[in-house]
Design an enzyme around this catalytic site. Structure first.
Site, PDB file in Angstrom:
ATOM      1  N   ARG A 156      83.229 -47.581  69.189  1.00  0.00           N
ATOM      2  CA  ARG A 156      83.900 -48.791  68.603  1.00  0.00           C
ATOM      3  C   ARG A 156      85.222 -48.200  67.809  1.00  0.00           C
ATOM      4  O   ARG A 156      85.309 -46.863  67.291  1.00  0.00           O
ATOM      5  CB  ARG A 156      83.052 -49.345  67.546  1.00  0.00           C
ATOM      6  CG  ARG A 156      82.597 -50.760  67.624  1.00  0.00           C
ATOM      7  CD  ARG A 156      81.680 -51.393  66.632  1.00  0.00           C
ATOM      8  NE  ARG A 156      82.164 -51.318  65.396  1.00  0.00           N
ATOM      9  CZ  ARG A 156      81.342 -52.045  64.358  1.00  0.00           C
ATOM     10  NH1 ARG A 156      80.245 -52.397  64.665  1.00  0.00           N
ATOM     11  NH2 ARG A 156      81.799 -52.036  63.254  1.00  0.00           N
ATOM     12  N   ARG A 167      86.425 -48.309  55.090  1.00  0.00           N
ATOM     13  CA  ARG A 167      85.364 -49.554  55.126  1.00  0.00           C
ATOM     14  C   ARG A 167      84.303 -49.251  54.196  1.00  0.00           C
ATOM     15  O   ARG A 167      83.867 -50.490  53.394  1.00  0.00           O
ATOM     16  CB  ARG A 167      84.764 -49.462  56.716  1.00  0.00           C
ATOM     17  CG  ARG A 167      85.621 -50.032  57.648  1.00  0.00           C
ATOM     18  CD  ARG A 167      85.262 -49.690  59.046  1.00  0.00           C
ATOM     19  NE  ARG A 167      83.866 -50.222  59.202  1.00  0.00           N
ATOM     20  CZ  ARG A 167      82.994 -49.751  60.495  1.00  0.00           C
ATOM     21  NH1 ARG A 167      83.615 -48.702  61.084  1.00  0.00           N
ATOM     22  NH2 ARG A 167      82.070 -50.112  60.617  1.00  0.00           N
TER      23      ARG A 167
HETATM   24  P1  AP5 Z   1      74.180 -50.309  62.945  1.00  0.00           P
HETATM   25  O1  AP5 Z   1      72.874 -51.215  63.063  1.00  0.00           O
HETATM   26  O2  AP5 Z   1      75.198 -50.448  63.956  1.00  0.00           O
HETATM   27  O3  AP5 Z   1      74.740 -50.433  61.441  1.00  0.00           O
HETATM   28  P2  AP5 Z   1      75.642 -51.549  60.871  1.00  0.00           P
HETATM   29  O4  AP5 Z   1      75.121 -51.702  59.303  1.00  0.00           O
HETATM   30  O5  AP5 Z   1      75.580 -53.078  61.539  1.00  0.00           O
HETATM   31  O6  AP5 Z   1      77.073 -51.007  60.904  1.00  0.00           O
HETATM   32  P3  AP5 Z   1      78.376 -51.552  61.150  1.00  0.00           P
HETATM   33  O7  AP5 Z   1      79.398 -50.681  61.326  1.00  0.00           O
HETATM   34  O8  AP5 Z   1      78.330 -52.727  62.620  1.00  0.00           O
HETATM   35  O9  AP5 Z   1      78.653 -52.556  60.063  1.00  0.00           O
HETATM   36  P4  AP5 Z   1      80.018 -53.097  59.417  1.00  0.00           P
HETATM   37  O10 AP5 Z   1      79.530 -54.127  58.421  1.00  0.00           O
HETATM   38  O11 AP5 Z   1      80.983 -52.216  58.989  1.00  0.00           O
HETATM   39  O12 AP5 Z   1      80.791 -53.618  60.760  1.00  0.00           O
HETATM   40  P5  AP5 Z   1      80.938 -55.249  61.158  1.00  0.00           P
HETATM   41  O13 AP5 Z   1      80.812 -55.302  62.559  1.00  0.00           O
HETATM   42  O14 AP5 Z   1      79.848 -56.208  60.253  1.00  0.00           O
HETATM   43  O15 AP5 Z   1      74.029 -48.835  62.899  1.00  0.00           O
HETATM   44  C1  AP5 Z   1      74.938 -47.733  62.825  1.00  0.00           C
HETATM   45  C2  AP5 Z   1      74.430 -46.571  63.801  1.00  0.00           C
HETATM   46  O16 AP5 Z   1      73.257 -45.932  62.955  1.00  0.00           O
HETATM   47  C3  AP5 Z   1      73.941 -47.056  65.295  1.00  0.00           C
HETATM   48  O17 AP5 Z   1      74.272 -46.177  66.064  1.00  0.00           O
HETATM   49  C4  AP5 Z   1      72.426 -47.263  65.018  1.00  0.00           C
HETATM   50  O18 AP5 Z   1      71.669 -46.691  66.049  1.00  0.00           O
HETATM   51  C5  AP5 Z   1      71.989 -46.112  64.053  1.00  0.00           C
HETATM   52  N1  AP5 Z   1      70.993 -46.215  62.952  1.00  0.00           N
HETATM   53  C6  AP5 Z   1      70.601 -47.376  62.481  1.00  0.00           C
HETATM   54  N2  AP5 Z   1      69.610 -47.553  61.701  1.00  0.00           N
HETATM   55  C7  AP5 Z   1      69.131 -46.238  61.677  1.00  0.00           C
HETATM   56  C8  AP5 Z   1      68.115 -45.410  61.017  1.00  0.00           C
HETATM   57  N3  AP5 Z   1      67.532 -46.052  59.916  1.00  0.00           N
HETATM   58  N4  AP5 Z   1      68.015 -44.022  61.113  1.00  0.00           N
HETATM   59  C9  AP5 Z   1      69.002 -43.567  62.003  1.00  0.00           C
HETATM   60  N5  AP5 Z   1      70.051 -44.008  62.746  1.00  0.00           N
HETATM   61  C10 AP5 Z   1      70.058 -45.451  62.495  1.00  0.00           C
HETATM   62  O19 AP5 Z   1      82.386 -55.380  60.726  1.00  0.00           O
HETATM   63  C11 AP5 Z   1      83.415 -55.072  61.265  1.00  0.00           C
HETATM   64  C12 AP5 Z   1      84.632 -55.232  60.992  1.00  0.00           C
HETATM   65  O20 AP5 Z   1      84.919 -56.818  61.021  1.00  0.00           O
HETATM   66  C13 AP5 Z   1      84.859 -55.260  59.501  1.00  0.00           C
HETATM   67  O21 AP5 Z   1      85.305 -53.918  58.873  1.00  0.00           O
HETATM   68  C14 AP5 Z   1      85.849 -56.236  58.890  1.00  0.00           C
HETATM   69  O22 AP5 Z   1      87.043 -56.063  59.418  1.00  0.00           O
HETATM   70  C15 AP5 Z   1      85.311 -57.301  59.968  1.00  0.00           C
HETATM   71  N6  AP5 Z   1      84.473 -58.305  59.387  1.00  0.00           N
HETATM   72  C16 AP5 Z   1      83.243 -58.462  59.815  1.00  0.00           C
HETATM   73  N7  AP5 Z   1      82.602 -59.480  58.922  1.00  0.00           N
HETATM   74  C17 AP5 Z   1      83.451 -59.663  58.236  1.00  0.00           C
HETATM   75  C18 AP5 Z   1      83.379 -60.735  57.193  1.00  0.00           C
HETATM   76  N8  AP5 Z   1      82.311 -61.493  56.754  1.00  0.00           N
HETATM   77  N9  AP5 Z   1      84.618 -60.949  56.007  1.00  0.00           N
HETATM   78  C19 AP5 Z   1      85.852 -60.159  56.570  1.00  0.00           C
HETATM   79  N10 AP5 Z   1      85.850 -59.383  57.552  1.00  0.00           N
HETATM   80  C20 AP5 Z   1      84.734 -59.018  58.365  1.00  0.00           C
END
Ligand code: AP5
Length: 213
Positions: A156, A167
């Site tokens: 990403r 973030r």
């Molecule tokens: P993963 O499951 O991908 O983690 P995640 O918590 O979903 O991480 P994200 O980076 O997607 O969260 P985020 O909240 O920053 O992003 P979002 O897409 O919502 O796991 C991460 C990695 O670790 C993976 O490789 C996985 O395999 C591994 N892993 C998982 N669990 C593990 C474990 N227990 N042990 C070891 N490894 C593990 O948002 C992105 C952007 O969109 C934001 O920054 C913002 O600009 C925008 N956005 C999204 N939602 C909003 C909102 N509601 N309001 C405003 N802006 C928003």
């Protein structure tokens, strides 16, 4: 069941949402996936969101609240859903409550800031369906392709170190306070995302009162 997944970037929200969705047979609604899809498809929403996401900033509340409300009004959400990445500000949490949607549980996945960088540097995501993988902790059984749809796995854009730091800061400032909002309502539960994936899933199921079998 209507579930909210809270937690810092890289906590494992998307990964656990995927597991819960299969187990409970309800859809995941991920604002991150919706916004990245809009960027890929070059829609008006994508044009608005791209700059914010690439800088690690939050997309404005009114934009995100609008797309979530519209999605939740669809018939496949009536029996339950998993909200991944929404709400992310107190204003979003209030807008969701005011829309009359009754949430059963808000699960906070807790992970130390130091773990997040390792997680996100090894993360790969399907360019087609958004399924998350990790080169070490959760590899795809289809190698460089997505095991669900065969799409190409990519890094990403917002997983570079400076954006990740932004973030994390924004999470502590804007999103963490939402925990108190749900705690007051008596629906906040906590699981630790530090352990191996299977251990995290066990904690998540137990916190949500879901039987593993
Ligand atoms: P993963 O499951 O991908 O983690 P995640 O918590 O979903 O991480 P994200 O980076 O997607 O969260 P985020 O909240 O920053 O992003 P979002 O897409 O919502 O796991 C991460 C990695 O670790 C993976 O490789 C996985 O395999 C591994 N892993 C998982 N669990 C593990 C474990 N227990 N042990 C070891 N490894 C593990 O948002 C992105 C952007 O969109 C934001 O920054 C913002 O600009 C925008 N956005 C999204 N939602 C909003 C909102 N509601 N309001 C405003 N802006 C928003």
């Amino acid at each position: 069941m209507k579930i909210i997944l809270l937690g810092p970037p890289g906590a494992g929200k998307g990964t656990q949402a995927e597991i819960l969705s299969k187990k409970l047979k309800i859809n995941t609604i991920s604002t991150g996936v919706m916004l990245r899809t809009a960027i890929r498809e070059k829609t008006e929403l994508g044009e608005i969101a791209e700059k914010y996401i690439n800088d690690g900033k939050l997309v404005p509340d009114d934009v995100v609240v609008g797309i979530v409300k519209e999605r939740l009004s669809q018939p496949d959400c009536e029996n339950g859903f998993i909200l991944d990445g929404f709400p992310r500000t107190t204003e979003q949490a209030q807008a969701l409550a005011e829309s009359g949607v009754k949430i059963d549980k808000a699960l906070s996945l807790e992970v130390a800031d130091e773990t997040i960088v390792e997680r996100l540097s090894g993360r790969r995501e399907c360019s087609e369906c958004g399924t998350p993988y990790h080169i070490k902790f959760n590899p795809s059984s289809a190698g460089e392709k997505c095991e669900k749809c065969g799409g190409e796995l990519i890094c990403r854009k917002d997983d570079n170190i400076d954006t990740v730091k932004n973030r994390i800061e924004i999470y502590h400032e804007k999103t963490e306070p939402i925990k108190a909002f749900y705690e007051k309502q008596g629906i906040l539960v906590v699981a630790h995302g530090q352990e191996k994936l299977e251990d995290t899933t066990k904690e998540v199921f137990s916190a949500l009162g879901i039987e593993e079998k």
